[in-house]
Design an enzyme around this catalytic site. Structure first.
Site, PDB file in Angstrom:
ATOM      1  N   HIS A  73      43.521  21.383  29.283  1.00  0.00           N
ATOM      2  CA  HIS A  73      42.215  22.025  29.464  1.00  0.00           C
ATOM      3  C   HIS A  73      41.140  21.037  29.889  1.00  0.00           C
ATOM      4  O   HIS A  73      40.168  21.414  30.530  1.00  0.00           O
ATOM      5  CB  HIS A  73      41.847  22.849  28.235  1.00  0.00           C
ATOM      6  CG  HIS A  73      42.622  24.118  28.213  1.00  0.00           C
ATOM      7  ND1 HIS A  73      43.811  24.234  27.543  1.00  0.00           N
ATOM      8  CD2 HIS A  73      42.438  25.285  28.882  1.00  0.00           C
ATOM      9  CE1 HIS A  73      44.306  25.443  27.770  1.00  0.00           C
ATOM     10  NE2 HIS A  73      43.499  26.093  28.578  1.00  0.00           N
ATOM     11  N   CYS A 121      46.192  33.322  37.818  1.00  0.00           N
ATOM     12  CA  CYS A 121      44.928  32.657  37.464  1.00  0.00           C
ATOM     13  C   CYS A 121      45.167  31.259  36.921  1.00  0.00           C
ATOM     14  O   CYS A 121      44.238  30.600  36.472  1.00  0.00           O
ATOM     15  CB  CYS A 121      44.133  33.491  36.470  1.00  0.00           C
ATOM     16  SG  CYS A 121      45.004  33.741  34.918  1.00  0.00           S
ATOM     17  N   ASN A 168      49.986  27.888  34.164  1.00  0.00           N
ATOM     18  CA  ASN A 168      49.938  26.645  33.383  1.00  0.00           C
ATOM     19  C   ASN A 168      50.862  26.764  32.172  1.00  0.00           C
ATOM     20  O   ASN A 168      51.710  25.911  31.929  1.00  0.00           O
ATOM     21  CB  ASN A 168      48.517  26.363  32.895  1.00  0.00           C
ATOM     22  CG  ASN A 168      47.507  26.397  34.022  1.00  0.00           C
ATOM     23  OD1 ASN A 168      47.858  26.122  35.157  1.00  0.00           O
ATOM     24  ND2 ASN A 168      46.281  26.744  33.717  1.00  0.00           N
ATOM     25  N   ASP A 169      50.674  27.844  31.428  1.00  0.00           N
ATOM     26  CA  ASP A 169      51.532  28.018  30.254  1.00  0.00           C
ATOM     27  C   ASP A 169      52.934  28.463  30.657  1.00  0.00           C
ATOM     28  O   ASP A 169      53.915  28.066  30.028  1.00  0.00           O
ATOM     29  CB  ASP A 169      50.913  29.028  29.281  1.00  0.00           C
ATOM     30  CG  ASP A 169      49.863  28.358  28.407  1.00  0.00           C
ATOM     31  OD1 ASP A 169      50.135  27.246  27.922  1.00  0.00           O
ATOM     32  OD2 ASP A 169      48.780  28.928  28.226  1.00  0.00           O
ATOM     33  N   GLU A 174      52.450  34.582  30.681  1.00  0.00           N
ATOM     34  CA  GLU A 174      52.501  33.121  30.592  1.00  0.00           C
ATOM     35  C   GLU A 174      53.587  32.669  29.626  1.00  0.00           C
ATOM     36  O   GLU A 174      53.830  31.484  29.449  1.00  0.00           O
ATOM     37  CB  GLU A 174      51.138  32.531  30.236  1.00  0.00           C
ATOM     38  CG  GLU A 174      50.405  33.231  29.107  1.00  0.00           C
ATOM     39  CD  GLU A 174      48.986  32.702  28.897  1.00  0.00           C
ATOM     40  OE1 GLU A 174      48.560  31.777  29.587  1.00  0.00           O
ATOM     41  OE2 GLU A 174      48.314  33.236  27.997  1.00  0.00           O
ATOM     42  N   ARG A 179      52.062  20.702  27.897  1.00  0.00           N
ATOM     43  CA  ARG A 179      51.162  20.454  29.036  1.00  0.00           C
ATOM     44  C   ARG A 179      50.106  19.401  28.738  1.00  0.00           C
ATOM     45  O   ARG A 179      49.415  18.927  29.635  1.00  0.00           O
ATOM     46  CB  ARG A 179      50.508  21.769  29.494  1.00  0.00           C
ATOM     47  CG  ARG A 179      49.636  22.408  28.463  1.00  0.00           C
ATOM     48  CD  ARG A 179      49.286  23.840  28.830  1.00  0.00           C
ATOM     49  NE  ARG A 179      48.035  23.961  29.543  1.00  0.00           N
ATOM     50  CZ  ARG A 179      47.368  25.100  29.695  1.00  0.00           C
ATOM     51  NH1 ARG A 179      47.859  26.225  29.195  1.00  0.00           N
ATOM     52  NH2 ARG A 179      46.245  25.156  30.342  1.00  0.00           N
ATOM     53  N   ARG A 195      37.444  32.509  30.654  1.00  0.00           N
ATOM     54  CA  ARG A 195      38.075  31.985  29.427  1.00  0.00           C
ATOM     55  C   ARG A 195      37.042  32.061  28.297  1.00  0.00           C
ATOM     56  O   ARG A 195      36.281  31.116  28.094  1.00  0.00           O
ATOM     57  CB  ARG A 195      38.504  30.532  29.630  1.00  0.00           C
ATOM     58  CG  ARG A 195      39.715  30.308  30.523  1.00  0.00           C
ATOM     59  CD  ARG A 195      40.063  28.825  30.587  1.00  0.00           C
ATOM     60  NE  ARG A 195      41.368  28.571  31.146  1.00  0.00           N
ATOM     61  CZ  ARG A 195      41.598  28.249  32.422  1.00  0.00           C
ATOM     62  NH1 ARG A 195      40.598  28.153  33.260  1.00  0.00           N
ATOM     63  NH2 ARG A 195      42.830  28.020  32.834  1.00  0.00           N
ATOM     64  N   ARG A 227      39.283  37.373  29.669  1.00  0.00           N
ATOM     65  CA  ARG A 227      40.412  37.151  28.759  1.00  0.00           C
ATOM     66  C   ARG A 227      39.878  37.076  27.331  1.00  0.00           C
ATOM     67  O   ARG A 227      38.917  36.344  27.070  1.00  0.00           O
ATOM     68  CB  ARG A 227      41.127  35.845  29.101  1.00  0.00           C
ATOM     69  CG  ARG A 227      42.270  35.589  28.125  1.00  0.00           C
ATOM     70  CD  ARG A 227      43.065  34.405  28.520  1.00  0.00           C
ATOM     71  NE  ARG A 227      42.347  33.170  28.263  1.00  0.00           N
ATOM     72  CZ  ARG A 227      42.807  31.985  28.656  1.00  0.00           C
ATOM     73  NH1 ARG A 227      43.932  31.899  29.341  1.00  0.00           N
ATOM     74  NH2 ARG A 227      42.142  30.897  28.372  1.00  0.00           N
TER      75      ARG A 227
HETATM   76  C1  PEP Z   1      47.420  29.573  32.143  1.00  0.00           C
HETATM   77  O1  PEP Z   1      48.091  29.331  31.149  1.00  0.00           O
HETATM   78  O2  PEP Z   1      47.846  29.429  33.320  1.00  0.00           O
HETATM   79  C2  PEP Z   1      46.035  30.037  32.005  1.00  0.00           C
HETATM   80  C3  PEP Z   1      45.347  30.449  33.049  1.00  0.00           C
HETATM   81  O3  PEP Z   1      45.465  29.981  30.758  1.00  0.00           O
HETATM   82  P1  PEP Z   1      44.989  28.599  30.088  1.00  0.00           P
HETATM   83  O4  PEP Z   1      45.084  27.526  31.137  1.00  0.00           O
HETATM   84  O5  PEP Z   1      43.606  28.757  29.615  1.00  0.00           O
HETATM   85  O6  PEP Z   1      45.983  28.426  28.990  1.00  0.00           O
HETATM   86 MG    MG Z   2      47.380  30.001  29.232  1.00  0.00          MG
END
Ligand code: PEP
Ligand code: MG
Length: 546
Positions: A183, A480, A432-433, A409, A443, A283, A319
């Site tokens: 993040h 996203c 990402n997740d 995710e 991550r 977010r 979200r």
């Molecule tokens: C993701 O996981 O791709 C996502 C958009 O949520 P975050 O990055 O806030 O976990």
């Molecule tokens: Mg995520």
């Protein structure tokens, strides 16, 4: 000398570095060995130094930041605080321990008062650390104070620190740890801050070292020559996109709406200027990183309205709170002993026992949505299957939100995408997740940053499953995660069935330009080749050759 990390965004910046000192450990509670008078005079001197630093700092600042610094300087000289420190020292505490305990007590008192006073409580932790640092003669922890611009070097930053970075002074960011989808990296991208993360060893970067940061190359050049700087700037100039701002479309005019990932209302004007057609990911947890108590419905309505009003007639996908792992929220505490926070009480799972905070958030969103002209849609993070989807979607509808979707995710959500889309109005893929959980690699770990690659054919196959389910159900499938901001990968995602892309606004121009080079048929062909690859490198080659 040049070190390699993973770049965030595409910018280039040069400047001197300043290192972020590590947080100080809690002072021990052993009895003091000096006299009470001696310890009291040390404590008073350290508090005076803290107040002096903050006042000096305030003089070079303006607006709200100045008022906060002045208030902090006053708190450090508060007579009742001083009396408390003295009485603790009289009771055998060391100056360090007395300062620590006195600020802690003061903090609890402000919290119990609620309102504005409670909001100031988090400042006291900072004051306590500053004063203890003076007592120990070590650098003050946190973002370094400097009147001249610098490039910040840290092991990693908490999301709250990244959000608060003053871009007038922090030119760029280098972290030794942290992956490209941590993040910290995401927030740095949102602030258009040039960053290189996961650099590993940063021992050579002592305070004052001149560096050149090239995010597109993911490199940090130490003591760069004028030619190094010129070459990087020229490369950046060549990369800049020159396609006019407009809606996202493919070469055959298939619309692919391009949306923005934002957090606060003040990011909206820049997002619109860069052509964001709405918001694909708000977010909400990032709005409340500093909150000690759950925000009331009225407070939330105010935040959401301010954002929704920026996008009349446009979609805004909100979200619900995704707390946990690297985004802890004080009012949604998780068991600190959880061995694997990323696999623990995160996202929607934080509300398993008690969903009152989630209900309040949905109510606030419904009130704010009713009072604005934005097309507000909600989605839940970390959904695993159709049963969870049904619980969330029904709750959202019951509380007045007409359009409810979920994030895909967790790999199970991709495997069950057809069932999920039988219930949800849309799916948004959090790459990402999805990458973290598919490759089973944290991550946040810089050492495993190479696993955080959404070009991995395993991740692409899961995206394909969701895209197919979207096509069959006729429901939208967005992306996203950070993958949407990679122009070449964006083409592959569209070829896999993705119908909209949401990203940091600064990435919109490059993605828009690349999409216009391909028809849907061509994107599908490229996607099928990328799916057949054995490694991320092979998948990238498909686009390089195209
Ligand atoms: C993701 O996981 O791709 C996502 C958009 O949520 P975050 O990055 O806030 O976990
Ligand atoms: Mg995520």
């Amino acid at each position: 000398m040049r070190v390699q990390g993973v770049g965030v965004g595409r910018g280039v910046v040069t400047g001197p570095v300043l290192r972020m000192p590590e947080p100080l450990p809690e002072p021990s509670d052993r009895p003091r060995s000096n006299t009470a008078a001696w310890e009291s005079s040390r404590a008073e001197a350290a508090l005076r130094e803290t107040a002096h630093d903050l006042s000096q700092h305030a003089e070079h600042t303006t607006g709200e930041a100045r008022a906060v610094l002045e208030a902090q300087a006053q708190m450090a000289q508060d007579p009742s605080l001083l009396t408390d420190v003295r009485s603790r020292i009289a009771a055998q505490k060391t100056a360090e321990r007395a300062i620590f305990e006195a600020f802690h007590t003061f903090q609890q008192m402000l919290l119990s008062m609620g309102g504005y006073m409670a909001e100031r409580a988090s400042d006291l932790g900072d004051l306590s650390q500053r004063t203890i640092a003076h007592l120990r003669g070590v650098p003050v922890p946190g973002i370094p104070d400097s009147d001249t611009p610098f490039i910040l070097v840290a092991h990693d930053l908490a999301p709250a620190d990244t959000v608060g970075l003053d871009l007038e002074r922090v030119l760029g960011l280098i972290t030794s740890g942290g992956g490209p989808t941590s993040h910290t990296a995401i927030l740095a991208r949102a602030k258009a801050l040039v960053a290189v993360v996961g650099v590993g060893d940063v021992a050579a970067l002592v305070d004052g070292t001149e560096v050149l940061l090239d995010a597109a190359e993911g490199t940090v050049t130490i003591d760069p020559s004028p030619e190094d700087v010129q070459t990087a700037r020229r490369r950046l100039g060549r990369r800049r996109s020159k396609v006019p701002v407009g809606p996202g479309t493919l070469a055959d005019d298939t619309p692919i709406p391009l949306l923005a990932n934002i957090t606060r209302a003040d990011e909206a004007p820049a997002a619109r200027e860069l052509g964001a057609e709405g918001v694909g990911l708000l977010r909400t947890e990032l709005l409340f990183l500093d909150a000690e108590r759950a925000p009331s419905i009225a407070e939330q309505v105010e935040h959401y309205q301010r954002i929704f009003e920026e996008f009349p007639g446009r979609r805004v996908i909100v979200r619900t709170l995704d707390a946990g792992a690297d985004k802890p929220l004080a009012f949604l505490p998780v068991d600190a002993a959880e061995p694997n926070p990323a696999l623990g009480m995160r996202g929607l799972r934080a509300f398993r026992g008690d969903d009152s905070i989630l209900r309040d958030q949905l109510r606030a969103l419904a009130i704010a949505a009713d009072s604005c002209r934005a097309d507000v849609r909600v989605m839940a993070p970390m959904i695993a299957d159709a049963a969870e989807t049904a619980r969330f979607v029904l709750l959202a509808r019951e509380l007045g939100l007409g359009t409810a979707g979920v994030m895909a995710e967790v790999p199970s959500a991709a495997l069950l995408a057809a069932q999920i889309l039988g219930i949800a109005d849309f799916v948004s893929i959090g790459t990402n997740d999805l990458t973290q959980y598919t490759l089973a690699a944290d991550r946040q770990l810089g050492a495993l940053a190479d696993y955080q690659d959404p070009w991995h054919p395993a991740v692409l196959r899961l995206v394909r499953m969701i895209g197919d389910a979207g096509g069959q159900s006729g429901k939208p499938v967005g992306v996203c995660g950070e993958a949407a901001a990679d122009p070449l990968l964006a083409v592959i995602l569209v070829g896999l069935g993705v119908t909209s892309l949401s990203m940091a606004p600064e990435a919109l121009a490059d993605v828009r330009t690349e999409l216009r080079q391909h028809t849907l048929e061509h994107a599908r062909l490229l996607a099928s080749r990328a799916l057949a690859a054995a490694t991320p490198a092979e998948a990238r080659l498909v686009m390089a050759e195209a």
